[in-house]
Design a protein around this motif. Structure first.
Motif, PDB file in Angstrom:
ATOM      1  N   ILE A 135     -23.661  -2.149  94.880  1.00 41.68           N
ATOM      2  CA  ILE A 135     -23.134  -3.478  95.180  1.00 41.68           C
ATOM      3  C   ILE A 135     -21.976  -3.709  94.215  1.00 41.68           C
ATOM      4  N   VAL A 136     -20.769  -3.784  94.764  1.00 40.46           N
ATOM      5  CA  VAL A 136     -19.552  -3.750  93.955  1.00 40.46           C
ATOM      6  C   VAL A 136     -18.774  -5.048  94.133  1.00 40.46           C
ATOM      7  N   LEU A 137     -18.320  -5.593  93.004  1.00 40.94           N
ATOM      8  CA  LEU A 137     -17.378  -6.713  92.999  1.00 40.94           C
ATOM      9  C   LEU A 137     -16.062  -6.211  92.432  1.00 40.94           C
ATOM     10  N   LEU A 138     -14.982  -6.373  93.196  1.00 33.28           N
ATOM     11  CA  LEU A 138     -13.654  -5.990  92.745  1.00 33.28           C
ATOM     12  C   LEU A 138     -12.775  -7.237  92.759  1.00 33.28           C
ATOM     13  N   ASP A 139     -12.362  -7.663  91.561  1.00 31.77           N
ATOM     14  CA  ASP A 139     -11.572  -8.888  91.408  1.00 31.77           C
ATOM     15  C   ASP A 139     -10.130  -8.503  91.065  1.00 31.77           C
ATOM     16  N   LYS A 140      -9.201  -8.838  91.967  1.00 32.49           N
ATOM     17  CA  LYS A 140      -7.794  -8.494  91.779  1.00 32.49           C
ATOM     18  C   LYS A 140      -6.939  -9.697  91.381  1.00 32.49           C
ATOM     19  N   ARG A 141      -7.562 -10.757  90.898  1.00 35.42           N
ATOM     20  CA  ARG A 141      -6.793 -11.944  90.536  1.00 35.42           C
ATOM     21  C   ARG A 141      -5.995 -11.752  89.253  1.00 35.42           C
ATOM     22  N   GLY A 142      -6.396 -10.835  88.401  1.00 41.63           N
ATOM     23  CA  GLY A 142      -5.664 -10.589  87.167  1.00 41.63           C
ATOM     24  C   GLY A 142      -4.592  -9.529  87.350  1.00 41.63           C
ATOM     25  N   LYS A 143      -3.912  -9.217  86.240  1.00 42.22           N
ATOM     26  CA  LYS A 143      -2.888  -8.179  86.290  1.00 42.22           C
ATOM     27  C   LYS A 143      -3.495  -6.824  86.593  1.00 42.22           C
ATOM     28  N   GLU A 144      -4.718  -6.612  86.103  1.00 44.29           N
ATOM     29  CA  GLU A 144      -5.441  -5.380  86.390  1.00 44.29           C
ATOM     30  C   GLU A 144      -6.734  -5.735  87.115  1.00 44.29           C
ATOM     31  N   PRO A 145      -7.177  -4.926  88.058  1.00 41.86           N
ATOM     32  CA  PRO A 145      -8.419  -5.230  88.770  1.00 41.86           C
ATOM     33  C   PRO A 145      -9.642  -5.084  87.857  1.00 41.86           C
ATOM     34  N   PHE A 146     -10.583  -5.997  88.006  1.00 42.50           N
ATOM     35  CA  PHE A 146     -11.854  -5.941  87.284  1.00 42.50           C
ATOM     36  C   PHE A 146     -12.940  -5.533  88.270  1.00 42.50           C
ATOM     37  N   ARG A 147     -13.724  -4.533  87.902  1.00 42.47           N
ATOM     38  CA  ARG A 147     -14.724  -3.973  88.809  1.00 42.47           C
ATOM     39  C   ARG A 147     -16.099  -4.023  88.157  1.00 42.47           C
ATOM     40  N   LEU A 148     -17.074  -4.557  88.883  1.00 38.22           N
ATOM     41  CA  LEU A 148     -18.458  -4.614  88.425  1.00 38.22           C
ATOM     42  C   LEU A 148     -19.325  -3.915  89.467  1.00 38.22           C
ATOM     43  N   ASP A 149     -20.133  -2.963  89.018  1.00 40.08           N
ATOM     44  CA  ASP A 149     -20.896  -2.105  89.924  1.00 40.08           C
ATOM     45  C   ASP A 149     -22.380  -2.181  89.573  1.00 40.08           C
ATOM     46  N   LEU A 150     -23.196  -2.663  90.518  1.00 39.24           N
ATOM     47  CA  LEU A 150     -24.653  -2.676  90.362  1.00 39.24           C
ATOM     48  C   LEU A 150     -25.252  -1.615  91.281  1.00 39.24           C
ATOM     49  N   HIS A 151     -26.253  -0.892  90.789  1.00 38.47           N
ATOM     50  CA  HIS A 151     -26.903   0.142  91.600  1.00 38.47           C
ATOM     51  C   HIS A 151     -28.317   0.366  91.083  1.00 38.47           C
ATOM     52  N   ASP A 152     -29.068   1.183  91.810  1.00 42.12           N
ATOM     53  CA  ASP A 152     -30.487   1.413  91.474  1.00 42.12           C
ATOM     54  C   ASP A 152     -31.201   0.073  91.297  1.00 42.12           C
ATOM     55  N   ILE A 153     -31.189  -0.705  92.362  1.00 43.33           N
ATOM     56  CA  ILE A 153     -31.672  -2.091  92.318  1.00 43.33           C
ATOM     57  C   ILE A 153     -33.132  -2.160  92.753  1.00 43.33           C
ATOM     58  N   GLN A 154     -33.917  -2.902  91.997  1.00 42.00           N
ATOM     59  CA  GLN A 154     -35.301  -3.217  92.353  1.00 42.00           C
ATOM     60  C   GLN A 154     -35.490  -4.720  92.163  1.00 42.00           C
ATOM     61  N   LEU A 155     -35.643  -5.439  93.278  1.00 44.99           N
ATOM     62  CA  LEU A 155     -35.784  -6.894  93.235  1.00 44.99           C
ATOM     63  C   LEU A 155     -37.071  -7.295  93.950  1.00 44.99           C
ATOM     64  N   ASP A 156     -37.910  -8.049  93.245  1.00 49.21           N
ATOM     65  CA  ASP A 156     -39.155  -8.563  93.813  1.00 49.21           C
ATOM     66  C   ASP A 156     -39.145 -10.082  93.695  1.00 49.21           C
ATOM     67  N   ILE A 157     -39.338 -10.755  94.832  1.00 49.56           N
ATOM     68  CA  ILE A 157     -39.373 -12.215  94.879  1.00 49.56           C
ATOM     69  C   ILE A 157     -40.731 -12.634  95.418  1.00 49.56           C
ATOM     70  N   GLY A 158     -41.368 -13.554  94.739  1.00 48.47           N
ATOM     71  CA  GLY A 158     -42.685 -14.020  95.153  1.00 48.47           C
ATOM     72  C   GLY A 158     -42.615 -14.981  96.325  1.00 48.47           C
ATOM     73  N   SER A 159     -43.650 -15.754  96.484  1.00 48.59           N
ATOM     74  CA  SER A 159     -43.774 -16.656  97.631  1.00 48.59           C
ATOM     75  C   SER A 159     -42.702 -17.742  97.609  1.00 48.59           C
ATOM     76  N   LEU A 160     -42.059 -17.939  98.780  1.00 45.16           N
ATOM     77  CA  LEU A 160     -41.039 -18.973  98.959  1.00 45.16           C
ATOM     78  C   LEU A 160     -41.470 -19.922 100.065  1.00 45.16           C
ATOM     79  N   ASP A 161     -41.254 -21.218  99.852  1.00 41.77           N
ATOM     80  CA  ASP A 161     -41.538 -22.221 100.881  1.00 41.77           C
ATOM     81  C   ASP A 161     -40.539 -23.359 100.705  1.00 41.77           C
ATOM     82  N   SER A 162     -39.628 -23.485 101.664  1.00 42.22           N
ATOM     83  CA  SER A 162     -38.579 -24.499 101.536  1.00 42.22           C
ATOM     84  C   SER A 162     -39.133 -25.918 101.579  1.00 42.22           C
TER      85      SER A 162
END
Length: 744
Positions: free
Chosen positions: A413-440
């Protein structure tokens, strides 16, 4: 025999012959009538059909009709109907067969219907009236069924096939102009099973009026949606291409005397294969889905919808055109599974959600717009009106509950921000996400969230918290930890903000998160290991020192501990809408501690002891023998591995030390990459060989590969934690060694 007897016998024989002839004529009459009917019936059907179309204001033609009453067969060829402005119906050919069984019970059994091609136009007027194939349907009236209607004829069908269906549905405005149009093309529709209408003498009060059970398959159905504005300009045009659709299950329909219809759908299985959606106006493919299925779909009389599993495989959405092959889509995932899903009374409930191998690429352009904006039409980009917001608020009345959510992904999951003079890149990988019970509906209910993910190459993020996601004033309690995050990742930001690049540095951080109904009371602890800034120029250094009021590197030196790490503890408070945090207090405390320690070192007798220890620490701040590479290469040799094994043993014996890895490439590397000899002619000046930006990038990449190789070996072969190995910014220098320099 006398004359009288002979005469009597003659009269008897003549009488028998006469009755035989009469009987023969009587028997021939049905045959003749049937023959006449057989010959004339097709013509009569053609004439009657054309006359009926004419009474509807349509002009029609039929090529041929064939019928066999005895065999129970009917065939029609070439039916075309046109209105005053367009063709509304075309039927290539149709054949059907039936049996005469159960006629006394008012049931007609159709055992086979085969249709070659149907082209059909349907229009809906602004007042709701329907026009099908040019025929205006009467307005429906809700009235109780009469006894005669309840005893109407029923039918049964065991097989149905349709080679091709072309249907267009148009919605007209008050000016009778097309406002929206949906066109559908279906190839190869096959039905095998039973469709039975239970009415007449067979029907009972508890019997369904219609029973459908069997299997349906459709090959290559195509849907196109076209929308026009009031000036008949095309607003958007979507087409969906589907390779196959399969359905199997049971459907029951029943009507009572008040015309209320009950629907029962039981244990239905629906499968879609290779779905593709295109935006024909933008001339771009929007979505591609390899497979989708719904298992055990049920709809009961109360309109409750449920399914044991809803599954989507291999989704790829919003393809990109300008980036490398590994980032072809803005969103993609391998599998999405919704278990035990139900919908009733505007509430969606899902027992569990499983999502695997999700990847995403989010690009922020230099003007601040998102790459996804290019997929929106002009109408969708307009600001919301008050009516739109009111409609959205109405839609938000839909509630949902989810038992658990599990997301596992080896994708990026990559974010590439080109608003600056140089692009800023943030890279997330090997993701493990657990969310418990949700009720709106339960706004104060705490939900457990646990996240583990890698950041860039070796950084790690661990989050373990509980929060109230649906509360207007949310609460949150938990902990977060970041380890081994390479701070060089943020060099594009520091170069633009302060004119300095992060030469080396690694971040370890822990945070105690505490939010009580929107009020923040949290603490963030930061450890910056081997953190070094390097100015882009002498002018940048002088400018920052002037703004800071003190030389930057001297300021950082005051913050460093004996292990060359900077440790800060920053409180975060205020309201969640506008959090407050000020690192100056933490910096002042750390600076004061450093100054006090310096005074203690040098102006007390204890200073002698500390000075001796400082000399020892300085002596042990070793610069190890560099790992030297062959020109143009980044592979480790056996000699390299032996050196790194000794280094790994030292780090295991001294778990508190960190290593800095600084890689570089030189002129020999440049010559090797460009295919020139590595024997430098002493008479050749350096300026004779120009270094382009492309070549310089290759040389920097080579240096990075060298430090990555050394770091990977120490991690994978020697078991050293990535957080203890800190990489410098790779450099190219004509006179440097093709090496990775290692220091404590």
């Amino acid at each position: 025999m006398n004359h009288t007897e002979a005469h009597t016998n003659s009269r008897s024989s003549t009488s028998k012959t006469r009755w035989l002839v009469i009987l023969l004529i009587i028997c021939m009459i049905p045959v003749v009538l049937l023959s006449i009917a057989r010959i004339s019936l097709p013509y009569a059907l053609v004439w009657g059909t054309l006359d009926w179309f004419e009474s509807q204001g349509l002009e029609a033609s039929i090529d041929d009709i064939e019928i066999s009453l005895l065999k129970g067969q009917f065939k029609l060829h070439g039916l075309v109907a046109t209105s005053s402005d367009a063709q509304v119906l075309e039927l290539g050919s149709v054949s059907l067969g039936w049996s005469w069984d159960d006629l006394l019970e008012q049931q007609l059994k159709l055992h086979d219907i085969q249709i070659n091609t149907i082209t059909l136009a349907i229009k809906q007027h602004s007042d709701g009236r329907l026009n099908i194939a040019g025929i205006q349907l009467p307005e429906s009236e809700t009235q109780p069924q009469t006894q005669a209607e309840q005893s109407a004829w029923g039918f049964a069908l065991s097989r149905f096939s349709l080679d091709k269906l072309n249907i267009c549905f148009s919605q007209l405005n008050s000016q009778e102009k097309t406002e929206q149009q949906l066109c559908q093309s279906i190839d190869g529709l096959q039905w095998q099973g039973s469709i039975q209408s239970v009415t007449g003498t067979q029907s009972t009060e508890s019997s369904p009026q219609l029973l459908i059970s069997g299997n349906l398959s459709i090959n290559e159905p195509i849907s196109c949606f076209t929308r026009y504005d009031s000036n008949q300009n095309l607003m958007d045009d979507y087409c969906a291409y589907l390779e196959t659709l399969n359905w199997a299950g049971d459907i029951y329909l029943a009507s009572n005397n008040t015309s209320a219809t009950s629907q029962f759908i039981e244990n239905n299985q629906i499968e879609l294969q290779h779905l593709r959606i295109e935006d024909r106006k933008l001339k771009r493919q929007t979505l591609e889905l390899s497979f989708a299925s719904i298992n055990k779909l049920n709809i009961d009389a109360s309109q409750k919808i449920s399914a044991s599993a809803v599954q989507f495989n291999q989704l790829r959405a919003l393809p990109r055109h300008t980036e490398p092959d590994d980032q072809k889509y803005i969103l993609h995932f391998k599998k999405l599974l919704l278990n035990d899903t139900a919908f009733a009374n505007s509430h969606i409930s899902i027992k569990s959600i499983e999502l695997s191998d999700i990847g995403s690429f989010l690009l922020i352009n230099s003007d601040g717009s998102l790459e996804t904006d290019s997929w929106l039409s002009a109408s969708n980009k307009q600001k919301q009106t008050s009516a739109d917001r009111a409609e959205q608020a109405q839609d938000n009345k839909l509630s949902y509950s989810i038992g658990s959510t599990n997301i596992q992904s080896n994708q990026h999951i990559v974010l590439l921000d080109k608003r600056g003079k140089e692009p800023f890149r943030l890279d997330l990988h090997d993701i493990q996400l657990d969310i418990g019970s949700l009720d709106s509906r339960a706004t104060d209910k705490m939900t457990r969230v646990k996240l583990d993910t890698a950041i860039d190459k070796h950084g790690l993020l661990n989050l373990n918290t509980e929060l109230t996601p649906f509360s207007s004033r949310p609460s949150l309690q938990g902990e977060a930890e970041v380890s081994g995050l390479d701070l060089r990742l943020f060099s594009p930001i520091t170069r633009q903000a302060i004119g300095h690049t992060i030469h080396s540095g690694q971040l370890d951080s822990t945070a105690v998160l505490n939010v009580d109904q929107g009020k923040i009371n949290s603490t963030v602890k930061l450890t910056l290991n081997q953190f070094k800034l390097k100015p882009l120029s002498k002018q940048d250094a002088e400018k920052l020192n002037s703004e800071f009021g003190f030389p930057l590197n001297s300021s950082l030196s005051l913050l460093r501990d004996r292990d060359n790490s900077i440790r800060l503890e920053i409180p975060v408070s205020g309201d969640i809408e506008s959090p407050e945090f000020d690192p100056r207090d933490a910096i002042m405390k750390a600076t004061s501690k450093a100054i006090s320690t310096a005074v203690l070192y040098y102006y007390t007798p204890f200073g002698l002891v500390f000075a001796t220890e400082a000399l020892f620490n300085l002596a042990t701040a070793l610069n190890f023998e560099p790992v030297l590479f062959e020109a143009g290469l980044a592979q480790l040799t056996e000699t390299h591995q032996q050196t790194l094994q000794k280094l790994g043993k030292l780090m295991k014996d001294r778990p508190g030390i960190h290593l800095t890895l600084c890689a570089q490439s030189n002129r020999k590397d440049m010559l090797a990459i460009t295919g020139q000899t590595t024997d430098i002619d002493k008479n050749t000046e350096k300026k004779d060989i120009a270094i382009s930006d492309t070549l310089l990038n290759k040389l920097i990449t080579l240096a990075n590969q060298r430090s990555d190789t050394v770091k990977a070996y120490l991690i994978e072969q020697q078991g050293i934690k990535a957080s203890r190995l800190i990489e410098c910014t790779a450099e190219y220098n004509d006179d440097a060694r093709p090496s990775v320099d290692i220091s404590i």
